[in-house]
Design a protein around this motif. Structure first.
Motif, PDB file in Angstrom:
ATOM      1  N   HIS A   1       0.804  -1.226   0.000  1.00 21.50           N
ATOM      2  CA  HIS A   1       0.000   0.000   0.000  1.00 21.50           C
ATOM      3  C   HIS A   1       0.842   1.283   0.000  1.00 21.50           C
ATOM      4  O   HIS A   1       0.481   2.274  -0.591  1.00 21.50           O
ATOM      5  CB  HIS A   1      -0.884  -0.010   1.241  1.00 21.50           C
TER       6      HIS A   1
ATOM      7  N   GLU B   1      -6.939  -0.513   5.177  1.00 18.47           N
ATOM      8  CA  GLU B   1      -6.033  -0.019   4.159  1.00 18.47           C
ATOM      9  C   GLU B   1      -6.725   0.772   3.081  1.00 18.47           C
ATOM     10  O   GLU B   1      -6.360   0.745   1.926  1.00 18.47           O
ATOM     11  CB  GLU B   1      -5.220  -1.159   3.584  1.00 18.47           C
TER      12      GLU B   1
ATOM     13  N   SER C   1      -4.114  -7.234   0.803  1.00 16.04           N
ATOM     14  CA  SER C   1      -3.598  -6.569   1.990  1.00 16.04           C
ATOM     15  C   SER C   1      -2.431  -7.365   2.589  1.00 16.04           C
ATOM     16  O   SER C   1      -1.538  -6.800   3.206  1.00 16.04           O
ATOM     17  CB  SER C   1      -4.728  -6.448   3.009  1.00 16.04           C
TER      18      SER C   1
ATOM     19  N   ALA D   1       9.169  -3.476   7.917  1.00 16.14           N
ATOM     20  CA  ALA D   1       8.701  -4.451   8.914  1.00 16.14           C
ATOM     21  C   ALA D   1       8.324  -5.757   8.240  1.00 16.14           C
ATOM     22  O   ALA D   1       8.624  -6.843   8.735  1.00 16.14           O
ATOM     23  CB  ALA D   1       7.516  -3.879   9.676  1.00 16.14           C
TER      24      ALA D   1
HETATM   25  C1  LIG Z   1       0.379 -10.453   6.353  1.00 18.32           C
HETATM   26  C2  LIG Z   1      -0.069  -9.160   6.974  1.00 18.32           C
HETATM   27  N1  LIG Z   1      -0.069  -9.040   8.326  1.00 18.32           N
HETATM   28  C3  LIG Z   1      -0.487  -7.888   8.900  1.00 18.32           C
HETATM   29  C4  LIG Z   1      -0.923  -6.840   8.146  1.00 18.32           C
HETATM   30  C5  LIG Z   1      -1.427  -5.548   8.799  1.00 18.32           C
HETATM   31  N2  LIG Z   1      -0.502  -4.441   8.494  1.00 18.32           N
HETATM   32  C6  LIG Z   1      -0.737  -3.594   7.507  1.00 18.32           C
HETATM   33  S1  LIG Z   1       0.504  -2.505   7.275  1.00 18.32           S
HETATM   34  C7  LIG Z   1       1.368  -3.119   8.577  1.00 18.32           C
HETATM   35  C8  LIG Z   1       2.706  -2.529   8.922  1.00 18.32           C
HETATM   36  C9  LIG Z   1       3.657  -2.690   7.783  1.00 18.32           C
HETATM   37  O1  LIG Z   1       4.864  -2.093   8.074  1.00 18.32           O
HETATM   38  P1  LIG Z   1       5.973  -1.984   6.965  1.00 18.32           P
HETATM   39  O2  LIG Z   1       6.201  -3.294   6.323  1.00 18.32           O
HETATM   40  O3  LIG Z   1       7.159  -1.348   7.566  1.00 18.32           O
HETATM   41  O4  LIG Z   1       5.315  -1.052   5.865  1.00 18.32           O
HETATM   42  P2  LIG Z   1       4.790   0.449   6.058  1.00 18.32           P
HETATM   43  O5  LIG Z   1       3.316   0.398   6.274  1.00 18.32           O
HETATM   44  O6  LIG Z   1       5.526   1.045   7.192  1.00 18.32           O
HETATM   45  O7  LIG Z   1       5.123   1.096   4.766  1.00 18.32           O
HETATM   46  C10 LIG Z   1       0.684  -4.168   9.159  1.00 18.32           C
HETATM   47  C11 LIG Z   1       1.144  -4.903  10.342  1.00 18.32           C
HETATM   48  C12 LIG Z   1      -0.943  -7.021   6.752  1.00 18.32           C
HETATM   49  N3  LIG Z   1      -1.397  -6.089   5.938  1.00 18.32           N
HETATM   50  N4  LIG Z   1      -0.489  -8.168   6.206  1.00 18.32           N
END
Ligand SMILES: Cc1ncc(C[n+]2csc(CCOP(=O)(O)OP(=O)(O)O)c2C)c(N)n1
Length: 950
Positions: free
Chosen positions: A248, A282, A322, A364
């Motif tokens: 996203h 999202e 997502s 993350a």
């Molecule tokens: C498999 C999965 N687990 C949990 C989520 C919920 N989630 C959405 S964004 C996010 C944080 C993602 O952090 P990062 O990878 O650093 O990307 P950022 O949003 O900081 O760009 C989480 C935990 C998800 N979308 N997909």
């Protein structure tokens, strides 16, 4: 004497007395085992060869009696320091725009090596670095220069790369500055303009669509110019396809700027957004591409770009659920499909230069999600490699509200990549020129070595996880810093002002122009289009049944294919014990000889390839087949050479690709799904070792295979083979969790089947191949048989069943003579239990004229029409009984009972026979299983009602 010889001579001349002894000792070690010694000393010998006095006539080195007799320990220490800067310089690098101070590390401190600047100044640069550029004269200059290279706003980690050629290339290109971004004034202004466009776009959305989520790119704006650069290089290199995957974060900006999705379309998606309070985490509901649609941050796009020469490059951004990172193997599958030429028999011919992939990861998610390493592990395997993926971690320091220290056990988000020998470039997202340099190196490396490379783009996140989230509640200190931090366009504009590229106020003018342009676009949209989002229906093509596919093949053709499958190259020495299997296949379908399951499968594949449809089949141990029924790749016992009988078909008109997959479900299943989407004309099959292991790739069933058509309009006819059947082999190895696929079955999204003859297998596979590329295309979930049953005569079929029939969603139980008038019970079941019932009926002495028995071979789409027809022919039917070997809360009962109950006439009942509800799918003791299975079977064919039917 060449310059190099001169420098080498001068180098060795520095050693005197005991130092010479020390060097000789080290040289002996070097000759014996160079890898075991200190790398800096090794490098000394790599660089300068043997000490010159060893070959000199005068053993007592007399030359160069400079007043300073040089201390060899200082020299090796300096060499160690230089090596350490290359290796550990990143620890001191200035890669954080916010959130961390530039650190210092003892690993690259002079004092750690017992050196002073004066020591270093005494050494000529060439002793430490034979490629020292002009102006780098002393050891001290070398250290300063390399510290600038390795500890600045861009830094590198590649010590984990074991290939010598790659290491040397990286060292040379990083240190020479050859791939630096030497931008002209005009290019710098363009870069500034681009950054202002990105910021302007995000700012415009922010103020125009107040309170709507957009997962802004701000803090990582450089991602857009970096992708621009990749597109520019790829178009100039005449690459046909760039396949991209991203989540996203920043997706709207990438769609708008890199894929040039029209602004008015983006604005209209925001305008149509319904109640903002109800939107999922999202984003808000977006425009429909399938019929159910998805939020706007998940849609992909495709765009064609013209290069300098007349060719064009297509960029595809994959649709994305997502579920973070799960798109990675899908993109790899797209890329491989774009590279493979499947037009001739044999393995497909891969052309790595046709396509490459770019994956953008969250910091993350990259280190946290298991699908990431599963995909990285594919990158160097023959069956899966795509010539290197360019990875960018969009590193904004935070994952939702979770800090780095809570999210990973490693220093960097990128550390996972090191295990796969992927070079890592860390770069500060506030330094646009360094970011372009990162792309230059990454692009060249991938292009040359056809291997993955990763850029850790370190920036920040200007807002919360989305624009509605308040990050100051959870990251107060970080955000007080971010609040004070100028945007990258401003940071860059200041720099350009300092070097005279722009004048004061120029950025402001650019910003105003961009805002006006956006406003104009938005205003014209409001004036001209007020249409609302239309509800989209499921396409009609998916509604009809699939009966019209003719899948029979003439006997002549089948006999020829079967004979061809038994051919071997002249010099091929097969494994003798396999001959028994192949002997059984000789002459099948002739003279009444039936074809068993393995033969039916091989004939299906062979006839599909002979029709000109390529096949790709992968899975764990799929070449031989887990249950040794397939043997479509043979091994010469003398040479170890592999040979696939499918490649020897005289009539083969397309490729047959068969691969043992690595031990992965997520990665491999995602890859095959991607391949099937991008190459719709190919029959792609993925086989689980045992059906239940498919749940290790569950996300792909839930997020892609079952739903992608409805969400995104993404078509696939991927076939999934899932060994399923109860033999008391334990809670695993028994159930492919049929119930889950049935639970997800709706809107003709896929076919779920469990077939009980080799001809049925033949027809359903041929039908699946025929679906490829059509609007009717959909995936197939096929329960397959295991172990001894695969060789059972009861699964074997006669020639007529191949040459005349077609796939039958419902089959009559073989060997049962029924009187339609007398039939009181209609017994319906699916799969193995029906084969065991066939045996039991044969063994029994009873005359079963009261029993009508049907096999449900296709569970979904449920063959209601055929069943209604059957029921009409049974005037005295009292009950319909569903039998299964699975527990009641599993298998097909819940799904089937809903359909069948609707068909009951007055006075008729529906009854269940099978295991009671269980938490664990199967017992682990074959004898216990046998007893329970016998009870089920006896109850199903025993006239008396009642018993264990609860
Ligand atoms: C498999 C999965 N687990 C949990 C989520 C919920 N989630 C959405 S964004 C996010 C944080 C993602 O952090 P990062 O990878 O650093 O990307 P950022 O949003 O900081 O760009 C989480 C935990 C998800 N979308 N997909």
């Amino acid at each position: 004497m060449t310059q190099k010889e001169e420098s080498t001579k001068r180098f060795w001349e520095q050693f005197h007395g005991p130092n010479m002894g020390y060097v000789e000792e080290q040289y002996d070690l070097y000759k014996e085992n160079p890898e075991s010694m200190d790398p800096s000393v090794k490098e000394m010998f790599d660089q300068h060869g043997a000490p010159s006095w060893l070959f000199s006539k005068d053993e007592t080195q007399t030359v160069h009696s400079d007043s300073t007799s040089f201390d060899v320990k200082k020299l090796t220490s300096a060499m160690k320091l230089v090596e350490a800067i290359r290796r550990y310089g990143h620890l001191e690098a200035d890669i954080h725009a916010v959130g961390s101070e530039k650190e210092s590390s003892p690993l690259v401190a002079l004092s750690t090596y017992d050196l002073t600047e004066d020591d270093l100044k005494e050494m000529p640069a060439s002793w430490l670095w034979d490629k020292a550029p002009a102006g780098v004269d002393s050891g001290n200059d070398v250290v300063k220069y390399l510290k600038e290279v390795y500890t600045g706003k861009i830094s590198y980690e590649y010590d984990h790369v074991n290939n010598d050629e790659e290491r040397s290339w990286l060292t040379e290109h990083i240190e020479s500055g050859e791939l630096q971004a030497n931008l002209s004034k005009e290019e710098k202004r363009q870069l500034l303009d681009r950054l202002a466009q990105v910021e302007g776009f995000e700012g415009f959305l922010q103020k125009t669509f107040v309170g709507q989520k957009r997962f802004s790119i701000e803090g990582l704006e450089m991602m857009v110019p970096m992708l621009d650069q990749i597109v520019k290089y790829a178009t100039n290199d005449q690459i046909d396809d760039i396949m991209m995957g991203m989540a996203h974060r920043g997706r709207l900006s990438v769609l708008a700027h890199v894929l040039q999705k029209p602004m008015d379309l983006i604005f209209s998606e925001f305008n149509h957004s319904p109640n903002k309070e109800l939107v999922p985490s999202e984003g808000s509901t977006g425009i429909n591409y399938g019929w159910s649609g998805d939020v706007k941050y998940h849609f992909g796009a495709t765009r064609e770009f013209k290069g300098e020469n007349a060719t064009s490059t297509r960029i595809t951004l994959a649709h994305n659920p997502s579920h973070l990172e799960f798109v990675n193997p899908v993109v790899a599958g797209f890329t491989r499909a774009a590279q493979d030429n499947r037009e001739e028999k044999g393995y497909p011919k891969q052309d790595l230069s046709k396509a490459f992939s770019v994956l953008i990861h969250g910091d993350a998610a990259f280190i946290g999600e298991g699908v990431v390493p599963e995909t990285l592990n594919l990158s160097n395997l023959d069956g899966y490699k795509v010539g290197g993926t360019l990875h960018i971690i969009a590193n904004n320091l935070v994952g939702y509200t979770t800090n780095r220290e809570e999210g990973r056990s490693t220093r960097y988000a990128s550390d996972l990549a090191k295990g796969y020998e992927i070079p890592v470039i860390h770069v500060n997202a506030d330094d646009p020129i360094a970011c372009i340099q990162a792309i230059n190196i990454a692009y060249e490396y991938r292009d040359l070595f056809k291997k993955d490379i990763l850029i850790d783009l370190v920036g920040y996140r200007r807002y919360g996880h989305n624009e509605m989230d308040e990050p100051r509640a959870t990251q107060p200190l970080l955000y007080s810093e971010i609040d004070q931090h100028a945007t990258v366009a401003n940071v860059f504009a200041n720099r350009l002002q300092e070097d005279g590229t722009i004048v004061e106020g120029e950025l402001k003018m650019i910003e105003t122009r961009i805002e006006n342009e956006l406003q104009e676009k938005y205003d014209s949209l409001q004036e001209h289009s007020a249409e609302s989002v239309e509800y989209t229906e499921m396409p009609e093509e998916l509604e009809g049944d699939l009966d019209h596919f003719e899948t029979a093949v003439s006997l002549d053709k089948l006999v020829q294919l079967n004979n061809d499958l038994l051919l071997r190259p002249d010099d091929f020495t097969p494994f003798k014990r396999l001959n028994r299997i192949f002997k059984r296949r000789q002459g099948v379908l002739e003279d009444g000889k039936k074809a068993d399951w393995g033969t039916g499968e091989a004939l299906a594949f062979a006839s599909i390839v002979a029709d000109g449809t390529p096949i790709r089949l992968t899975g764990q141990d799929s070449e031989r087949g887990t249950f040794a029924h397939r043997h479509l790749v043979l091994h010469d016992v003398e040479t170890g050479e592999k040979y696939s009988p499918m490649h020897g078909l005289q009539d083969g008109k397309a490729s047959f690709d068969i691969r043992n997959s690595p031990l992965s479900e997520m990665g491999v299943l995602g890859f095959e799904y991607g391949y099937s989407v991008y190459s719709p004309e190919t029959l792609v099959l993925w086989e689980a070792q045992f059906g239940d292991f498919a749940n290790a790739g569950q996300v792909f069933f839930d997020q892609f295979i079952s739903a992608a058509r409805a969400k995104w309009g993404e078509k696939s006819n991927l076939a999934i083979l899932l060994p399923h059947g109860y033999e008391g082999q334990g809670p695993e190895h028994s159930s492919a969790r049929l119930e889950r696929f049935l639970q997800m079955a709706a809107e003709n999204n896929w076919i779920v089947a469990n077939v009980t003859s080799s001809a049925q297998l033949f027809h359903i596979l041929r039908r699946q191949a025929a679906l490829g590329g059509k609007d009717e295309a959909r995936p197939l979930i096929l329960m397959t048989h295991k172990s001894s049953l695969l060789r059972s005569e009861r699964l074997a079929s006669t020639a007529e069943e191949f040459t005349e029939g077609k796939f039958e969603p419902i089959r009559q139980q073989p060997g049962l003579k029924v009187s339609k008038k007398n039939a009181k019970r209609l017994l319906i079941g699916s799969g193995k239990v029906m084969i065991e019932i066939e045996e039991a009926l044969e063994e029994s002495e009873e005359k079963y004229d009261w029993l009508r028995c049907l096999r449900l071979e296709q569970l979904y789409p449920f063959p209601e029409k055929q069943l209604v027809k059957e029921l009409k022919e049974l005037p005295n039917l009292e009950e319909i009984v569903w039998v299964q070997e699975e527990p009641k809360n599993m298998g097909a009962w819940s799904f089937i009972s809903e359909y069948v109950r609707e068909l009951l006439k007055d006075g008729q009942t529906l009854r269940y026979i099978g295991l009671p509800k269980r938490s664990s799918p199967s017992v682990g003791e074959p004898n216990v299983h046998r007893t329970m299975q016998d009870q089920i079977i006896q109850e199903a064919i025993n006239r008396s009602k009642g018993g264990r039917s609860k």
